[in-house]
Design a protein around this motif. Sequence first.
Motif, short mmCIF file in Angstrom:
data_model
loop_
_atom_site.label_atom_id
_atom_site.label_comp_id
_atom_site.label_asym_id
_atom_site.label_seq_id
_atom_site.Cartn_x
_atom_site.Cartn_y
_atom_site.Cartn_z
N SER A 28 0.81 -1.21 0.00
CA SER A 28 0.00 0.00 0.00
C SER A 28 0.85 1.26 0.00
N GLY A 29 2.02 1.23 0.61
CA GLY A 29 2.89 2.41 0.62
C GLY A 29 3.35 2.77 -0.78
N ARG A 30 3.75 1.77 -1.53
CA ARG A 30 4.20 2.02 -2.91
C ARG A 30 3.04 2.49 -3.78
N GLY A 31 1.85 1.93 -3.55
CA GLY A 31 0.68 2.33 -4.31
C GLY A 31 0.32 3.79 -4.05
N ALA A 32 0.38 4.20 -2.79
CA ALA A 32 0.08 5.60 -2.45
C ALA A 32 1.12 6.54 -3.05
N LEU A 33 2.37 6.14 -3.01
CA LEU A 33 3.44 6.96 -3.59
C LEU A 33 3.23 7.12 -5.10
N LEU A 34 2.86 6.04 -5.76
CA LEU A 34 2.61 6.09 -7.20
C LEU A 34 1.43 7.01 -7.51
N ALA A 35 0.35 6.92 -6.73
CA ALA A 35 -0.82 7.77 -6.96
C ALA A 35 -0.45 9.23 -6.81
N PHE A 40 1.01 14.52 -9.34
CA PHE A 40 1.97 15.62 -9.43
C PHE A 40 2.41 15.83 -10.87
N VAL A 41 2.80 14.75 -11.54
CA VAL A 41 3.24 14.84 -12.93
C VAL A 41 2.09 15.32 -13.81
N ALA A 52 -6.28 15.94 -11.98
CA ALA A 52 -7.41 15.00 -11.88
C ALA A 52 -7.13 13.72 -12.65
N VAL A 53 -6.64 13.88 -13.88
CA VAL A 53 -6.36 12.70 -14.71
C VAL A 53 -5.21 11.90 -14.11
N GLY A 54 -4.14 12.59 -13.71
CA GLY A 54 -2.99 11.91 -13.11
C GLY A 54 -3.37 11.20 -11.82
N GLY A 55 -4.21 11.86 -11.00
CA GLY A 55 -4.65 11.24 -9.76
C GLY A 55 -5.49 10.00 -10.00
N ALA A 56 -6.37 10.07 -11.01
CA ALA A 56 -7.22 8.91 -11.33
C ALA A 56 -6.38 7.75 -11.84
N VAL A 57 -5.49 8.05 -12.77
CA VAL A 57 -4.63 6.99 -13.32
C VAL A 57 -3.73 6.43 -12.22
#
Length: 141
Positions: A28-35, A40-41, A52-57
């Motif tokens: 879950s830590g890696r998943g949160a970091l990726l989200a 951000f990107v 919004a799009v980056g957060g969803a993806v």
Amino acid sequence: MPVNVDEVMQLFYHLSQEKGMKAAVKHSGRGALLAGATAFVGGLVGGPPGIAVGGAVGGFLGAWMSTGQFKPVPQILLELPPAEQQKLYDEAVAVLGHLDWTDLAQLIALVMGNASLQQKLTGVLINYLSKELRAEIQYGE
């Protein structure tokens, strides 16, 4: 007879193999970091809509990463570092302390012939995997 760490690990190996136990360690830590990183990107590239799009993806990819892949518990036990083996051993000694045996084969026979001991040791193993490794447990082939 005094219990040693290797015998306890072999006992857990045998017990988990007999029960067909598998575990998925969640990331879950890696998943949160990726989200967060993809949001951000996305914000840098596309401004507010990009966030919004980056957060969803990123959220989708993060959720997918955090599900984990099931591995046989015996394999997980073989890969445990000595410090983690010691933690599991310490919990098992409370259950095994009253038993008297001469070798590993006899210890396995004593435990496998006693449903109550099997249940207690399986509980110790599940508790360890759930709390220490944050794993999800599955039974059967």
